[in-house]
Design an enzyme around this catalytic site. Structure first.
Site, PDB file in Angstrom:
ATOM      1  N   ARG A 189      11.480  -1.577  10.868  1.00 16.02           N
ATOM      2  CA  ARG A 189      10.112  -1.272  11.657  1.00 16.02           C
ATOM      3  C   ARG A 189      10.033  -2.249  12.798  1.00 16.02           C
ATOM      4  O   ARG A 189      10.019  -3.412  12.459  1.00 16.02           O
ATOM      5  CB  ARG A 189       8.739  -1.161  11.049  1.00 16.02           C
ATOM      6  CG  ARG A 189       8.394   0.226  10.733  1.00 16.02           C
ATOM      7  CD  ARG A 189       7.218   0.379   9.583  1.00 16.02           C
ATOM      8  NE  ARG A 189       6.070  -0.479  10.170  1.00 16.02           N
ATOM      9  CZ  ARG A 189       5.081  -0.276   9.257  1.00 16.02           C
ATOM     10  NH1 ARG A 189       4.975   0.298   8.203  1.00 16.02           N
ATOM     11  NH2 ARG A 189       3.961  -1.277   9.880  1.00 16.02           N
ATOM     12  N   ARG A 242      -9.507   0.849   8.375  1.00 18.16           N
ATOM     13  CA  ARG A 242      -9.142  -0.512   8.595  1.00 18.16           C
ATOM     14  C   ARG A 242     -10.074  -1.290   9.534  1.00 18.16           C
ATOM     15  O   ARG A 242      -9.931  -2.686   9.639  1.00 18.16           O
ATOM     16  CB  ARG A 242      -7.990  -0.501   9.455  1.00 18.16           C
ATOM     17  CG  ARG A 242      -6.643  -1.258   8.801  1.00 18.16           C
ATOM     18  CD  ARG A 242      -5.636  -0.832   9.979  1.00 18.16           C
ATOM     19  NE  ARG A 242      -4.528  -1.185   9.860  1.00 18.16           N
ATOM     20  CZ  ARG A 242      -3.348  -0.942   9.193  1.00 18.16           C
ATOM     21  NH1 ARG A 242      -3.486  -0.010   8.469  1.00 18.16           N
ATOM     22  NH2 ARG A 242      -2.153  -1.745   9.232  1.00 18.16           N
ATOM     23  N   ARG A 301      12.118  -5.411   4.466  1.00 17.86           N
ATOM     24  CA  ARG A 301      11.723  -3.860   4.453  1.00 17.86           C
ATOM     25  C   ARG A 301      12.516  -3.073   5.253  1.00 17.86           C
ATOM     26  O   ARG A 301      13.067  -3.617   6.258  1.00 17.86           O
ATOM     27  CB  ARG A 301      10.144  -3.722   4.788  1.00 17.86           C
ATOM     28  CG  ARG A 301      10.054  -2.334   4.832  1.00 17.86           C
ATOM     29  CD  ARG A 301       8.443  -1.931   4.873  1.00 17.86           C
ATOM     30  NE  ARG A 301       7.707  -2.567   5.978  1.00 17.86           N
ATOM     31  CZ  ARG A 301       6.409  -2.383   6.439  1.00 17.86           C
ATOM     32  NH1 ARG A 301       5.733  -1.818   5.445  1.00 17.86           N
ATOM     33  NH2 ARG A 301       5.985  -2.720   7.406  1.00 17.86           N
ATOM     34  N   LYS A 329       1.091  -1.186   0.026  1.00 20.63           N
ATOM     35  CA  LYS A 329       0.180   0.110  -0.120  1.00 20.63           C
ATOM     36  C   LYS A 329       0.805   1.287  -0.032  1.00 20.63           C
ATOM     37  O   LYS A 329       0.689   2.180  -0.786  1.00 20.63           O
ATOM     38  CB  LYS A 329      -0.978  -0.003   1.314  1.00 20.63           C
ATOM     39  CG  LYS A 329      -1.807  -1.124   1.358  1.00 20.63           C
ATOM     40  CD  LYS A 329      -2.609  -1.120   2.506  1.00 20.63           C
ATOM     41  CE  LYS A 329      -2.017  -1.221   4.035  1.00 20.63           C
ATOM     42  NZ  LYS A 329      -1.084  -2.525   4.254  1.00 20.63           N
TER      43      LYS A 329
HETATM   44  P1  AP5 Z   1       4.893  -1.664   1.963  1.00 21.51           P
HETATM   45  O1  AP5 Z   1       4.547  -0.658   0.653  1.00 21.51           O
HETATM   46  O2  AP5 Z   1       5.711  -0.871   2.996  1.00 21.51           O
HETATM   47  O3  AP5 Z   1       3.797  -2.308   2.468  1.00 21.51           O
HETATM   48  P2  AP5 Z   1       2.176  -1.685   3.141  1.00 21.51           P
HETATM   49  O4  AP5 Z   1       1.233  -2.547   2.635  1.00 21.51           O
HETATM   50  O5  AP5 Z   1       2.358  -0.250   3.287  1.00 21.51           O
HETATM   51  O6  AP5 Z   1       2.562  -2.388   4.508  1.00 21.51           O
HETATM   52  P3  AP5 Z   1       2.779  -1.871   6.105  1.00 21.51           P
HETATM   53  O7  AP5 Z   1       3.371  -3.007   6.969  1.00 21.51           O
HETATM   54  O8  AP5 Z   1       3.007  -0.652   6.079  1.00 21.51           O
HETATM   55  O9  AP5 Z   1       1.258  -2.271   6.357  1.00 21.51           O
HETATM   56  P4  AP5 Z   1       0.464  -2.172   7.742  1.00 21.51           P
HETATM   57  O10 AP5 Z   1      -0.806  -1.976   7.086  1.00 21.51           O
HETATM   58  O11 AP5 Z   1       0.752  -3.214   8.492  1.00 21.51           O
HETATM   59  O12 AP5 Z   1       1.124  -0.855   8.400  1.00 21.51           O
HETATM   60  P5  AP5 Z   1       0.685   0.838   8.569  1.00 21.51           P
HETATM   61  O13 AP5 Z   1       1.971   1.587   8.794  1.00 21.51           O
HETATM   62  O14 AP5 Z   1      -0.409   1.088   7.901  1.00 21.51           O
HETATM   63  O15 AP5 Z   1       5.808  -2.849   1.230  1.00 21.51           O
HETATM   64  C1  AP5 Z   1       6.167  -3.872   2.006  1.00 21.51           C
HETATM   65  C2  AP5 Z   1       7.429  -4.219   1.433  1.00 21.51           C
HETATM   66  O16 AP5 Z   1       7.497  -5.023   0.346  1.00 21.51           O
HETATM   67  C3  AP5 Z   1       8.578  -2.987   1.278  1.00 21.51           C
HETATM   68  O17 AP5 Z   1       9.983  -3.667   1.678  1.00 21.51           O
HETATM   69  C4  AP5 Z   1       8.454  -3.064  -0.147  1.00 21.51           C
HETATM   70  O18 AP5 Z   1       9.842  -2.456  -0.850  1.00 21.51           O
HETATM   71  C5  AP5 Z   1       7.903  -4.489  -0.708  1.00 21.51           C
HETATM   72  N1  AP5 Z   1       7.151  -4.497  -2.106  1.00 21.51           N
HETATM   73  C6  AP5 Z   1       6.068  -3.852  -2.177  1.00 21.51           C
HETATM   74  N2  AP5 Z   1       5.408  -4.034  -3.029  1.00 21.51           N
HETATM   75  C7  AP5 Z   1       6.241  -5.327  -3.851  1.00 21.51           C
HETATM   76  C8  AP5 Z   1       6.231  -5.956  -4.777  1.00 21.51           C
HETATM   77  N3  AP5 Z   1       5.097  -5.833  -5.725  1.00 21.51           N
HETATM   78  N4  AP5 Z   1       6.682  -6.952  -5.037  1.00 21.51           N
HETATM   79  C9  AP5 Z   1       8.091  -7.020  -4.086  1.00 21.51           C
HETATM   80  N5  AP5 Z   1       8.056  -6.320  -2.998  1.00 21.51           N
HETATM   81  C10 AP5 Z   1       7.072  -5.382  -3.031  1.00 21.51           C
HETATM   82  O19 AP5 Z   1       0.099   0.366  10.148  1.00 21.51           O
HETATM   83  C11 AP5 Z   1       0.878   0.117  11.222  1.00 21.51           C
HETATM   84  C12 AP5 Z   1       0.088   0.209  12.472  1.00 21.51           C
HETATM   85  O20 AP5 Z   1      -0.339   1.244  12.781  1.00 21.51           O
HETATM   86  C13 AP5 Z   1      -0.836  -0.911  12.655  1.00 21.51           C
HETATM   87  O21 AP5 Z   1      -0.485  -2.170  13.032  1.00 21.51           O
HETATM   88  C14 AP5 Z   1      -1.765  -0.475  13.725  1.00 21.51           C
HETATM   89  O22 AP5 Z   1      -1.359  -0.447  15.114  1.00 21.51           O
HETATM   90  C15 AP5 Z   1      -1.703   1.252  13.515  1.00 21.51           C
HETATM   91  N6  AP5 Z   1      -2.575   1.609  12.650  1.00 21.51           N
HETATM   92  C16 AP5 Z   1      -2.333   2.306  11.301  1.00 21.51           C
HETATM   93  N7  AP5 Z   1      -3.447   2.817  10.756  1.00 21.51           N
HETATM   94  C17 AP5 Z   1      -4.459   2.310  11.655  1.00 21.51           C
HETATM   95  C18 AP5 Z   1      -6.055   2.260  11.487  1.00 21.51           C
HETATM   96  N8  AP5 Z   1      -6.356   2.764  10.408  1.00 21.51           N
HETATM   97  N9  AP5 Z   1      -6.564   1.806  12.317  1.00 21.51           N
HETATM   98  C19 AP5 Z   1      -6.029   1.389  13.716  1.00 21.51           C
HETATM   99  N10 AP5 Z   1      -4.671   1.191  13.646  1.00 21.51           N
HETATM  100  C20 AP5 Z   1      -4.004   1.611  12.730  1.00 21.51           C
HETATM  101 MG    MG Z   2       2.737   1.207   4.920  1.00 21.95          MG
END
Ligand code: AP5
Ligand code: MG
Length: 210
Positions: free
Chosen positions: A156, A88, A123, A13
């Site tokens: 992370r 989410r 990552r 994402k």
């Molecule tokens: P990346 O693009 O970083 O993936 P992502 O989908 O953004 O993954 P996240 O881990 O950031 O998602 P998340 O939803 O768990 O975390 P968030 O920060 O939102 O890609 C991942 C890796 O793969 C990278 O190294 C990239 O280079 C590689 N890659 C990408 N595409 C690829 C491809 N096609 N092929 C190969 N490699 C690829 O949330 C973190 C925490 O915050 C949550 O756990 C929660 O505690 C809190 N939080 C955030 N938002 C909310 C919400 N709305 N409600 C409640 N809690 C929330």
């Molecule tokens: Mg992300």
């Protein structure tokens, strides 16, 4: 264009949001990045959210809804935005509807769980701007430094395998129901997360034109 990116942790994402926001000239809004910045700055919200984020649990809906209300009211969101990682839960999606926000499309990036662990174990993220890299799939030009802002790249804390497993469970239980929620509203577009980042971008941009 008011766009939501749905998908499991590590689905790509953030990676796609960074690319597409440059192309469409609209801001990408990641609640994860906003919360991590607040934790780093030691704000009251950051202190409240830290234990949730570190353990892979969701931050409570009222905190997230407050963040998103404040962010979407800023002038740079007038011509559209990309929401990365929010909503989410069904409660968050309903709150966004109640704010009167008309979402155009919801793109679900589908990646099997087995691929997620591999992606998250390699990552690296920028400690300053939050940009995502991968040691194999998307290396930075200079080792351990962000291409965008020169910030230091770090692992992370919630990318530890046991926390990733917890985040995947939370995703399947609480976030996956949003696929049907937006399908019922005629907004859902499904994009299979490909092995190449550029392939996913191409499919995503094609889906937005349709
Ligand atoms: P990346 O693009 O970083 O993936 P992502 O989908 O953004 O993954 P996240 O881990 O950031 O998602 P998340 O939803 O768990 O975390 P968030 O920060 O939102 O890609 C991942 C890796 O793969 C990278 O190294 C990239 O280079 C590689 N890659 C990408 N595409 C690829 C491809 N096609 N092929 C190969 N490699 C690829 O949330 C973190 C925490 O915050 C949550 O756990 C929660 O505690 C809190 N939080 C955030 N938002 C909310 C919400 N709305 N409600 C409640 N809690 C929330
Ligand atoms: Mg992300």
């Amino acid at each position: 264009m008011k766009l939501i990116l749905l998908g499991a942790p590590g689905a790509g994402k953030g990676t796609q949001a960074e690319i597409v926001c440059d192309k469409l000239k609209i801001p990408a809004i990641s609640t994860g990045n906003i919360i991590r910045a607040a934790v780093k700055e030691g704000t009251e919200m950051g202190a409240k959210a830290k234990s949730y984020i570190d353990s892979g649990a969701l931050v409570p809906d009222d905190v997230i809804i407050g963040i998103i209300k404040e962010r979407l009211a800023q002038p740079d969101c007038e011509n559209g935005f990309i929401l990365d990682g929010v909503p989410r839960t069904v409660a968050q999606a309903e709150a966004i509807e109640q704010m009167g926000v008309e979402i155009d499309k919801v793109v679900d990036i589908e990646v099997p769980d087995e691929a997620i662990l591999q992606r998250l174990s390699g990552r690296r993220v920028c400690s300053a701007c939050g940009a995502s890299y991968h040691t194999t799939f998307k290396p930075s030009h200079k080792p351990d430094l962000c291409d965008r802002c020169g910030g230091a790249l770090i692992v992370r804390k919630d990318d530890e395998p046991s926390t990733v497993r917890e985040r995947l469970k939370v995703y399947h239980d609480l976030t996956e129901p949003l696929i049907d929620f937006y399908r019922a509203r005629g907004k859902l577009v499904e994009v299979k997360g490909q092995s190449e980042i550029a392939e996913t971008t191409a499919l995503l941009l094609k889906a937005l034109e349709a």
